[in-house]
Design a protein around this motif. Structure first.
Motif, short mmCIF file in Angstrom:
data_model
loop_
_atom_site.label_atom_id
_atom_site.label_comp_id
_atom_site.label_asym_id
_atom_site.label_seq_id
_atom_site.Cartn_x
_atom_site.Cartn_y
_atom_site.Cartn_z
N CYS A 146 0.85 -0.87 -0.10
CA CYS A 146 0.42 -0.16 -0.04
C CYS A 146 1.53 0.67 -0.26
O CYS A 146 2.08 1.28 -0.62
CB CYS A 146 -0.41 -0.12 0.94
N ARG A 168 -4.70 3.72 4.63
CA ARG A 168 -3.85 3.25 3.50
C ARG A 168 -4.06 3.66 1.93
O ARG A 168 -5.55 4.05 1.72
CB ARG A 168 -3.81 1.62 4.17
N LEU A 169 -3.26 4.17 1.37
CA LEU A 169 -2.99 4.55 0.10
C LEU A 169 -2.90 3.85 -0.93
O LEU A 169 -2.32 3.32 -0.86
CB LEU A 169 -2.49 6.18 -0.48
N PRO A 170 -3.92 4.22 -2.02
CA PRO A 170 -3.35 3.14 -3.57
C PRO A 170 -1.74 3.63 -3.69
O PRO A 170 -1.31 4.46 -3.64
CB PRO A 170 -4.24 3.74 -4.74
N TYR A 193 -2.60 -6.79 -1.75
CA TYR A 193 -2.23 -5.27 -2.06
C TYR A 193 -3.12 -4.60 -0.89
O TYR A 193 -5.02 -4.87 -1.04
CB TYR A 193 -2.93 -5.04 -3.53
N GLU A 194 -3.41 -4.00 -0.50
CA GLU A 194 -4.08 -3.46 0.33
C GLU A 194 -4.87 -1.62 0.04
O GLU A 194 -3.80 -1.08 0.33
CB GLU A 194 -3.70 -3.18 2.30
N VAL A 195 -5.66 -1.88 0.85
CA VAL A 195 -6.13 0.14 0.70
C VAL A 195 -7.01 0.58 1.73
O VAL A 195 -8.29 -0.73 1.47
CB VAL A 195 -6.60 0.51 -0.98
#
Length: 196
Positions: A146, A168-170, A193-195
């Motif tokens: 992230c 959390r941001l892209p 992938y964590e956003v």
């Protein structure tokens, strides 16, 4: 296992298969001081029923010896089910950094124990992508990606936890060194992938 729970697990596994998806991990079981074996053992059963190859664990017990002993038993049970355990270090937990996570993993003596490397937690715990090289390749279970803004102000547990869960941001929208992070990981490692 109660029939209703078994049916739910089977239905979830079938639904994932129908959609062409796989359950990559069960995330995450948190080990607090009052958590015992009877509390954590069912997570292995659930992961096995769902066909998940990895279970993520977080250590919130400040008695790291007690936590390590319980985690070793957890890893042994997971090994019998063909499951790996990924210990995720969180800068607001008892396993606050990479060094502590590596020490706990090695002290379990479990071949199926490894470390989950999260780009945000790596940065907020004071490490850099270069520190990933200190992890034996077979001990990196998977990674989480992230982005985030540059940190300013005090690093309290409450603020770090809130950021991890809600800010959390892209990738590309923050200031984490994500290219260096990706380059430091093994080439065939699974990345989540964590956003927020």
């Amino acid at each position: 296992i109660p029939a209703c729970c078994s049916q739910t697990r089977s239905a979830l596994r079938r639904r994932a298969a129908d959609l062409g998806l796989r359950v990559s991990n069960v995330s995450a079981y948190q080990f607090y001081p009052d958590v015992g074996w009877d509390d954590v053992a069912p997570a292995i059963d659930v992961a096995s029923a769902l066909g998940a190859p990895i279970v993520v664990a977080n250590g919130f017990d400040p008695d790291l010896g007690r936590f390590t002993d319980l985690l070793a038993r957890y890893c042994a049970s997971a090994h019998e089910a063909g499951i790996r355990i990924a210990l995720e270090f969180l800068p607001y937990s008892a396993v606050r950094d990479l060094d502590t996570a590596l020490r706990v993993v090695m002290e379990t003596g479990a071949a199926n124990a490894g470390v989950l490397v999260d780009a945000l937690h790596l940065d907020r715990s004071g490490a850099t992508p270069a520190d990933i090289a200190r992890i034996p390749t077979e001990r990196i279970t998977f990674a989480q990606l992230c982005d985030a803004r540059r940190w300013s102000g005090p690093r309290t547990d409450a603020l770090l936890l809130t950021e991890a869960r809600t800010a959390r941001l892209p990738a590309g929208e923050g200031e984490l060194p994500l290219f260096a992070f990706m380059d430091a990981l093994p080439a065939d490692l699974e990345i989540e992938y964590e956003v927020a």
